[in-house]
Design an enzyme around this catalytic site. Sequence first.
Site, short mmCIF file in Angstrom:
data_model
loop_
_atom_site.label_atom_id
_atom_site.label_comp_id
_atom_site.label_asym_id
_atom_site.label_seq_id
_atom_site.Cartn_x
_atom_site.Cartn_y
_atom_site.Cartn_z
N GLY A 8 -3.87 6.92 -5.56
CA GLY A 8 -4.55 7.76 -6.12
C GLY A 8 -5.03 9.08 -4.98
O GLY A 8 -5.84 9.99 -5.07
N ASP A 67 0.45 -0.22 1.12
CA ASP A 67 -1.35 -0.65 1.45
C ASP A 67 -1.22 -0.46 2.84
O ASP A 67 -0.22 -0.94 3.65
CB ASP A 67 -1.19 -1.82 0.96
CG ASP A 67 -2.66 -2.35 0.79
OD1 ASP A 67 -3.38 -1.65 0.07
OD2 ASP A 67 -3.15 -3.30 1.43
N PHE A 167 -7.09 11.70 7.74
CA PHE A 167 -7.92 11.41 6.72
C PHE A 167 -8.54 9.97 7.16
O PHE A 167 -8.06 9.24 8.24
CB PHE A 167 -7.59 11.27 5.42
CG PHE A 167 -6.42 10.39 5.12
CD1 PHE A 167 -6.26 9.05 4.65
CD2 PHE A 167 -5.25 10.84 5.33
CE1 PHE A 167 -5.31 8.48 4.26
CE2 PHE A 167 -4.06 10.09 5.10
CZ PHE A 167 -4.26 8.70 4.63
#
Length: 212
Positions: A8, A67, A167
Amino acid sequence: MKIYLATGNKDKKREVQEMFPEHTIVIPKDENIDFDPVEDGKTFYENSLIKAKALYEIVHCPVIADDSGICVDALNGAPGIFTSRYAGPDFMQGKPDGSKISQAEQNKFLVEQTTKAIADGKGKDRKAHYTCAMVAYFGADRVFVCQETFEGEIIDRIENARGTNGFGYDPIFYVPEYKKTSAELTAEEKNAISHRGKASRLLKTIVEKLLK
């Protein structure tokens, strides 16, 4: 070709799209797909596979999942797979109610906790690395995985956080060879050396052959 990315996170989508420019990368939100699998694996690879399989069972098209997380040597590799849920020394694996703190708070806690661990003799330096396990899922019997790391250090004071690119923990992750934090690297610089960039390139050689 359209390839689904099991996340997401729009920033992850951007980075993966940069690595697969010949294809259209789509995340569940783009098509209003309800997607929130329980990531209860014990490794980056296991969590990546959980996400890839869950999305494939919805879309029945090629899926890429990753991940990733930050691992600090002085904290015995923590927060690791709990990177996104990390909420400071009292909640290393996330808060019991599932709520999350802001990224700014996570960054501050991680810098302070690393400093304290070194002062307490639990670590010799501020070395850390990102890990990324990336899976290409083409069905239960066609699964491919690549795992890579991105080496660096945790900055010594939160006041020294720098950069607006990237980020997550990038503003507090210092890359000695560039004398910059990860958040100060250009997209090209970061993709060349980052955990996700390296894993993407390896996986791309596999995906391209399968999609021919």
